[in-house]
Enzyme design. Structure first.
Site, mmCIF file in Angstrom:
data_model
loop_
_atom_site.group_PDB
_atom_site.id
_atom_site.type_symbol
_atom_site.label_atom_id
_atom_site.label_comp_id
_atom_site.label_asym_id
_atom_site.label_seq_id
_atom_site.Cartn_x
_atom_site.Cartn_y
_atom_site.Cartn_z
ATOM 1 N N HIS A 160 3.869 -4.821 -2.653
ATOM 2 C CA HIS A 160 4.315 -3.430 -2.783
ATOM 3 C C HIS A 160 3.617 -2.627 -1.694
ATOM 4 C CE1 HIS A 160 5.028 0.564 -4.384
ATOM 5 N NE2 HIS A 160 5.939 0.026 -5.183
ATOM 6 N N HIS A 215 10.302 -0.886 0.575
ATOM 7 C CA HIS A 215 8.911 -0.604 0.220
ATOM 8 C C HIS A 215 8.242 -1.784 -0.491
ATOM 9 C CE1 HIS A 215 10.621 -0.048 -3.738
ATOM 10 N NE2 HIS A 215 9.401 -0.024 -4.233
#
Length: 166
Positions: free
Chosen positions: A87, A72
């Protein structure tokens, strides 16, 4: 003599969007950790609503120093030493890697615009998680000044310039 007394010129690093979309200031990210700049200052990109997948690219050339096991997020350290975290989406760590595929191994040299992670955008949206993607400079002491150009962005556009602390 020997460079003593000479001031070092500030280094500027240009960053590119990790994928096409709408660039917003990090302060506008709908997550208090990012919007309060607790992780670092920077920008975020909101992908188009109709994107079925995203190839999330390195925003700067350098070494891929961190690729989270859940895929992620990843961090690149530029040739100038600037540490940049990407992110992918918000609360996506909870997906435990479902819908994410690494395209590059941790430790590899990457170039700005090179795909690092492929994301099934449809699956992430169906999980109820937003795909707004913060790009932040995690080492606050490295950043003397940062400017962001909000609005639509395409691959190769310069959307943020960081003047590093000498």
């Amino acid at each position: 003599m020997f460079g003593l007394g000479r001031s070092r010129q500030p280094v500027e690093v240009d960053l590119h969007p990790p994928f096409p979309g709408e660039v917003i200031p990090v302060g506008d990210v709908p997550d208090p950790v990012f919007s309060a700049r607790m992780v670092g200052d920077g920008f975020a990109v909101v992908p188009p609503d109709d994107a079925t997948h995203l190839d999330v690219c390195a925003p700067v050339s350098g070494r891929l120093v961190t690729l989270f096991t859940t895929l992620h997020a990843f961090a690149v350290v530029s040739g100038e030493g600037l540490e940049v975290l990407v992110h992918i989406g918000l609360d996506t760590v909870e997906l435990q890697g479902a819908g994410f595929r690494a395209l590059v191994e941790q430790g590899a040299e990457v170039t700005a615009g090179q795909p690092v992670v492929r994301v099934d955008a449809t699956a992430v949206r169906q999980s109820g998680r937003p795909l707004v993607t913060p790009v932040v400079m995690t080492q606050k002491k490295q950043v003397a000044e940062l400017s962001v150009t909000p609005g639509p962005a395409a691959p190769g556009d310069v959307v943020c310039t960081v003047r590093m602390t000498p």
